[in-house]
Design a protein around this motif. Structure first.
Motif, PDB file in Angstrom:
ATOM      1  N   VAL A  85      -0.854  29.192  48.582  1.00 58.77           N
ATOM      2  CA  VAL A  85      -0.636  30.019  47.386  1.00 58.77           C
ATOM      3  C   VAL A  85      -0.516  29.129  46.150  1.00 58.77           C
ATOM      4  CG1 VAL A  85       1.031  31.537  46.227  1.00 58.77           C
ATOM      5  CG2 VAL A  85       0.379  31.984  48.598  1.00 58.77           C
ATOM      6  N   THR A  89      -2.946  29.242  42.954  1.00 51.89           N
ATOM      7  CA  THR A  89      -2.374  29.515  41.635  1.00 51.89           C
ATOM      8  C   THR A  89      -2.829  28.455  40.636  1.00 51.89           C
ATOM      9  OG1 THR A  89      -0.451  30.595  42.620  1.00 51.89           O
ATOM     10  CG2 THR A  89      -0.217  29.821  40.351  1.00 51.89           C
ATOM     11  N   GLU A  90      -2.800  27.193  41.035  1.00 52.01           N
ATOM     12  CA  GLU A  90      -3.269  26.112  40.162  1.00 52.01           C
ATOM     13  C   GLU A  90      -4.740  26.275  39.813  1.00 52.01           C
ATOM     14  OE1 GLU A  90      -2.405  22.320  41.939  1.00 52.01           O
ATOM     15  OE2 GLU A  90      -0.244  22.697  41.932  1.00 52.01           O
ATOM     16  N   VAL A 119      -0.512  36.003  43.198  1.00 53.73           N
ATOM     17  CA  VAL A 119      -1.790  35.429  42.765  1.00 53.73           C
ATOM     18  C   VAL A 119      -2.790  36.548  42.494  1.00 53.73           C
ATOM     19  CG1 VAL A 119      -3.674  33.867  43.398  1.00 53.73           C
ATOM     20  CG2 VAL A 119      -1.340  33.346  44.102  1.00 53.73           C
ATOM     21  N   GLU A 122      -1.901  37.994  39.157  1.00 57.21           N
ATOM     22  CA  GLU A 122      -2.259  37.092  38.072  1.00 57.21           C
ATOM     23  C   GLU A 122      -3.765  37.118  37.817  1.00 57.21           C
ATOM     24  OE1 GLU A 122      -1.893  32.364  36.907  1.00 57.21           O
ATOM     25  OE2 GLU A 122      -0.549  33.191  38.418  1.00 57.21           O
TER      26      GLU A 122
END
Length: 141
Positions: A85, A89-90, A119, A122
């Motif tokens: 995760v 995310t990065e 995620v 986002e």
């Protein structure tokens, strides 16, 4: 906001479908983020290990743990999933941004608000389409 999911009948078919989708999209030059699952045989021959490939690269993280042949609980290794995760995310912050997020499965962790669920949110907030596998137990969530 574009959110799609796939659900298959045959064991492992969703994993194969999403892995093939990732390969085809990457071959067309589409920038991906996410994880796709590849399963390999494990020592007990009844269950397979759960490995995920972190997109867009080739890093593989084992998200299952061996609990022994008599175990009946969930074999997910939450720490390993959270490692994946974090990497995904990065990758959402990269420039240029990914064009599609692929998620191997919306499972129990995601249904409970953990795992890849933040995620997914986002990516959707960024306007990135999301494609996820879903199992029947978590379809409603």
């Amino acid at each position: 906001m574009h959110l799609a999911y796939v659900m298959t009948q045959e064991r492992g078919a969703t994993d194969r479908l999403l892995s093939e989708l990732a390969e085809r999209l990457q071959a067309k030059g589409i920038r991906l983020a996410g994880i796709v699952q590849t399963n390999v045989e494990c020592y007990d021959k009844e269950l397979c290990d759960m490995d995920v490939r972190v997109l867009p690269g080739d890093e593989v993280i084992r998200i299952s743990q061996s609990l022994g042949p008599e175990a009946r609980g969930c074999r997910l290794n939450p720490g390993a999933l959270e490692q994946a995760v974090g990497q995904v995310t990065e990758s959402l912050a990269q420039t240029p941004a990914p064009q599609v997020l692929l998620v191997n499965k919306f499972g129990k962790h995601e249904a409970d608000g953990r795992g890849m669920r933040p995620v997914i949110g986002e990516a959707l907030a960024m306007g990135i389409p999301v494609v996820s596998g879903v199992n029947r137990m978590n379809g409603e969530a």
